[in-house]
Design an enzyme around this catalytic site. Sequence first.
Site, PDB file in Angstrom:
ATOM      1  CD  GLU A 280      -3.240  -1.007   1.839  1.00  0.00           C
ATOM      2  OE1 GLU A 280      -3.507   0.099   2.325  1.00  0.00           O
ATOM      3  OE2 GLU A 280      -3.956  -2.019   1.967  1.00  0.00           O
TER       4      GLU A 280
HETATM    5  C1  LIG Z   1       1.797  -9.884  -0.078  1.00  0.00           C
HETATM    6  C2  LIG Z   1       1.453  -8.736  -0.977  1.00  0.00           C
HETATM    7  C3  LIG Z   1       0.129  -8.350  -1.138  1.00  0.00           C
HETATM    8  C4  LIG Z   1      -0.195  -7.319  -2.009  1.00  0.00           C
HETATM    9  N1  LIG Z   1      -1.524  -7.003  -2.223  1.00  0.00           N
HETATM   10  C5  LIG Z   1      -1.844  -6.094  -3.181  1.00  0.00           C
HETATM   11  C6  LIG Z   1      -3.209  -5.856  -3.537  1.00  0.00           C
HETATM   12  O1  LIG Z   1      -4.132  -6.429  -2.958  1.00  0.00           O
HETATM   13  N2  LIG Z   1      -3.472  -4.983  -4.550  1.00  0.00           N
HETATM   14  C7  LIG Z   1      -2.483  -4.324  -5.225  1.00  0.00           C
HETATM   15  O2  LIG Z   1      -2.791  -3.568  -6.139  1.00  0.00           O
HETATM   16  N3  LIG Z   1      -1.183  -4.509  -4.889  1.00  0.00           N
HETATM   17  C8  LIG Z   1      -0.836  -5.382  -3.902  1.00  0.00           C
HETATM   18  N4  LIG Z   1       0.479  -5.603  -3.581  1.00  0.00           N
HETATM   19  C9  LIG Z   1       1.515  -4.864  -4.281  1.00  0.00           C
HETATM   20  C10 LIG Z   1       2.215  -3.820  -3.417  1.00  0.00           C
HETATM   21  O3  LIG Z   1       1.374  -2.725  -3.209  1.00  0.00           O
HETATM   22  C11 LIG Z   1       3.529  -3.462  -4.130  1.00  0.00           C
HETATM   23  O4  LIG Z   1       4.392  -4.558  -3.914  1.00  0.00           O
HETATM   24  C12 LIG Z   1       4.122  -2.184  -3.650  1.00  0.00           C
HETATM   25  O5  LIG Z   1       3.362  -1.087  -4.060  1.00  0.00           O
HETATM   26  C13 LIG Z   1       5.556  -1.988  -4.165  1.00  0.00           C
HETATM   27  O6  LIG Z   1       5.646  -2.194  -5.532  1.00  0.00           O
HETATM   28  P1  LIG Z   1       6.747  -3.205  -6.104  1.00  0.00           P
HETATM   29  O7  LIG Z   1       6.666  -4.461  -5.321  1.00  0.00           O
HETATM   30  O8  LIG Z   1       6.610  -3.267  -7.562  1.00  0.00           O
HETATM   31  O9  LIG Z   1       8.144  -2.552  -5.710  1.00  0.00           O
HETATM   32  P2  LIG Z   1       8.969  -1.454  -6.542  1.00  0.00           P
HETATM   33  O10 LIG Z   1       8.058  -0.402  -7.049  1.00  0.00           O
HETATM   34  O11 LIG Z   1       9.857  -2.138  -7.495  1.00  0.00           O
HETATM   35  O12 LIG Z   1       9.844  -0.808  -5.383  1.00  0.00           O
HETATM   36  C14 LIG Z   1      10.859  -1.565  -4.715  1.00  0.00           C
HETATM   37  C15 LIG Z   1      11.507  -0.691  -3.663  1.00  0.00           C
HETATM   38  O13 LIG Z   1      12.156   0.399  -4.298  1.00  0.00           O
HETATM   39  C16 LIG Z   1      12.109   1.541  -3.486  1.00  0.00           C
HETATM   40  N5  LIG Z   1      11.472   2.632  -4.244  1.00  0.00           N
HETATM   41  C17 LIG Z   1      10.593   2.546  -5.257  1.00  0.00           C
HETATM   42  N6  LIG Z   1      10.255   3.773  -5.692  1.00  0.00           N
HETATM   43  C18 LIG Z   1      10.940   4.650  -4.937  1.00  0.00           C
HETATM   44  C19 LIG Z   1      11.021   6.069  -4.878  1.00  0.00           C
HETATM   45  N7  LIG Z   1      10.283   6.870  -5.674  1.00  0.00           N
HETATM   46  N8  LIG Z   1      11.832   6.627  -3.954  1.00  0.00           N
HETATM   47  C20 LIG Z   1      12.565   5.867  -3.123  1.00  0.00           C
HETATM   48  N9  LIG Z   1      12.521   4.532  -3.123  1.00  0.00           N
HETATM   49  C21 LIG Z   1      11.724   3.929  -4.014  1.00  0.00           C
HETATM   50  C22 LIG Z   1      11.301   1.160  -2.227  1.00  0.00           C
HETATM   51  O14 LIG Z   1      12.202   0.793  -1.205  1.00  0.00           O
HETATM   52  C23 LIG Z   1      10.525  -0.056  -2.679  1.00  0.00           C
HETATM   53  O15 LIG Z   1      10.222  -0.911  -1.604  1.00  0.00           O
HETATM   54  C24 LIG Z   1       0.824  -6.621  -2.693  1.00  0.00           C
HETATM   55  C25 LIG Z   1       2.158  -6.996  -2.498  1.00  0.00           C
HETATM   56  C26 LIG Z   1       2.483  -8.036  -1.674  1.00  0.00           C
HETATM   57  C27 LIG Z   1       3.928  -8.433  -1.518  1.00  0.00           C
END
Ligand SMILES: Cc1cc2nc3c(=O)[nH]c(=O)nc-3n(C[C@H](O)[C@H](O)[C@H](O)COP(=O)(O)OP(=O)(O)OC[C@H]3O[C@@H](n4cnc5c(N)ncnc54)[C@H](O)[C@@H]3O)c2cc1C
Length: 595
Positions: free
Chosen positions: A413
């Site tokens: 989130e």
């Molecule tokens: C168990 C689980 C349940 C989930 N449930 C849902 C759901 O119900 N619905 C839904 O839509 N999504 C869901 N998600 C997705 C979740 O919201 C995303 O994993 C989250 O938004 C991060 O996106 P990403 O994993 O692609 O990480 P990325 O966007 O690749 O980011 C990885 C890391 O990079 C860093 N980062 C990224 N951007 C920046 C920035 N601008 N500045 C500084 N640091 C940055 C942060 O440390 C971040 O943790 C779920 C994820 C998991 C693991």
Amino acid sequence: MTETETQRQKEIAQAEELLFAGPQALGFAKGLFQGHFVADWVLPYPRIPAAQQTELDKALAEARQFLDEHLDPVAIDRQADIPRAVINGLGRVGVLGMTAPVEFGGRGFTQMTNCKVLEEIGSRCASTSVFVNAHHSIGIRALLLFGTHEQKQKWLPKLVTGEQLGAFALTEKEAGSDAANVQMQARPSEDGSHFILNGEKRYITNAAIAHVLTVMARTPVPGSDKTAITAFLVTPDMPGFTILEARMPKMGIRGTATGRFALRDVKVPKENILGPPGKGLKVALTVLDFGRTTFGACCTGAAKTCLRLAVEHANTRKQFNKTLGEFHLVKKKIARIAADAYAMEAMTTITASLIDRGLEDYMIETAMLKVFTTERLWEAINEAFQIYGGSAYFGDLPLERMVRDARINQIGEGSNEVLTSFIALVGMRGPGMEFKEIYDTMLKPSRGLGKAWTAGMHRLGAAVRIPDVPVRSAELRSFANQLGRLIWRFNIAVNRALIAYREPILDMQLVQERIAGAAMDLFASTCVLSRWDAELQFARRNGDSAPQTNHAAGLFLRQSFRRIRRFLSDLSDNDDKAVLSTANSVLGKAGAAIR
Ligand SMILES: Cc1cc2nc3c(=O)[nH]c(=O)nc-3n(C[C@H](O)[C@H](O)[C@H](O)COP(=O)(O)OP(=O)(O)OC[C@H]3O[C@@H](n4cnc5c(N)ncnc54)[C@H](O)[C@@H]3O)c2cc1C
């Protein structure tokens, strides 16, 4: 225009669309960034009205009885499934439609009362609380907030009982933290009766068990070659809906079904659009505001469990012929968990009350709550784990599971990094615009001095005045005065950063982190002071002329004020250059062996 500049312009355009909603009452967080203490939103501490309290007590008693008898967090974790009987039971006790209107079968609870129920679930089982959040806080939220009467009538009755389940599908491979980068396409049919959706979503909680999914997809903007995000209600019985992976194996919250799905030429009737077409990003971010609020409640519950576990062990386990609780390094951990748990509850209650009381824009507060409570919970679990020593490492105690479960909180989130930057930038937007007005007028005096003069007076007014923090209890005056002075210092620091860095501050995340950190602690301290003040007033009203001091609240304020001072002094005394040059030198070695 360079690629970075194009991306920046895109981000600014998106932010403008999201943030500008016409004139609004000044919220608490935005007030902080302007050097004001907007007391009305936070003092006195919100109370649940008597009639609602009776209903809440009844709902909590029912929920507790059900959870005591039927919720087995160990089995849920081991079997990586929440049994349908548990889901049905949650529906029966009202948890799956707590805030839905009574006319559609819900309980009609406020966010504040709903948070109390979620705190209870969060204190027991993170899988279950995430499942409930995915279904109720975000899964059906867009329908509750943006659905038409017909849509609600059609979909809600089965969703609020749990007969049907909801999910919220935003994340894709290229749209994680960068939520606006949704690639799923929704093309209107020629006769305009439906949209044809194509694309894939991943990491979606409840994806394979949901009967109704709120899906974000990109639609053409009529009359232009642009596209914008629109929210759709999609059901798995629509031809072309394909589950790619029903339950992705994972580290924690193993009971939840996190999945991937594809939409291949899925025809979705136009009646299934939620909210205005093209405004899906706003829909999604508003939905997430609610998710972040209940996140706070669930983390509070889990932190209270940590405290209970830590105290139990510290009072019983003996080493060196003493109980662990007699050692100062153990006391320190327990005190910290107690102080933080108290603050987390206060912050959750006040944030939820902002929504209930109709503050229009609570984006910064919900982001602060999410970052603060998830970070504090992570610390609390780590501290409790340490107190348990080797025993915590084994599967017969809940802490091993709690560590695994809690790790997602800092990522889901909105990752805490993205939200930290968001808090600082959205908070600084108000004073930043005023400085821009002044600066632009200095460069082009022909623009007229009126607006610049008003902006200058605002900035100056906040810089000379220490805001009053009007607590009612005399014994809290000293804390209130310290808080007022810190808000004043914070405002000066924000002004200084804006003047010193101007637009490049948009990329200076190390500066943003300190500003957001100070703002979060100012908000947390305010919530603690408000709650403590209410407790003292309550004790007085009940005839206690010298109420006992609240040690946890007092400790929290001392530690929080210390952190704020540190954040502010680090703005000018830091290792940022060395940090960035080290990272750059290492990042530059990508592909080469790093020794
Ligand atoms: C168990 C689980 C349940 C989930 N449930 C849902 C759901 O119900 N619905 C839904 O839509 N999504 C869901 N998600 C997705 C979740 O919201 C995303 O994993 C989250 O938004 C991060 O996106 P990403 O994993 O692609 O990480 P990325 O966007 O690749 O980011 C990885 C890391 O990079 C860093 N980062 C990224 N951007 C920046 C920035 N601008 N500045 C500084 N640091 C940055 C942060 O440390 C971040 O943790 C779920 C994820 C998991 C693991």
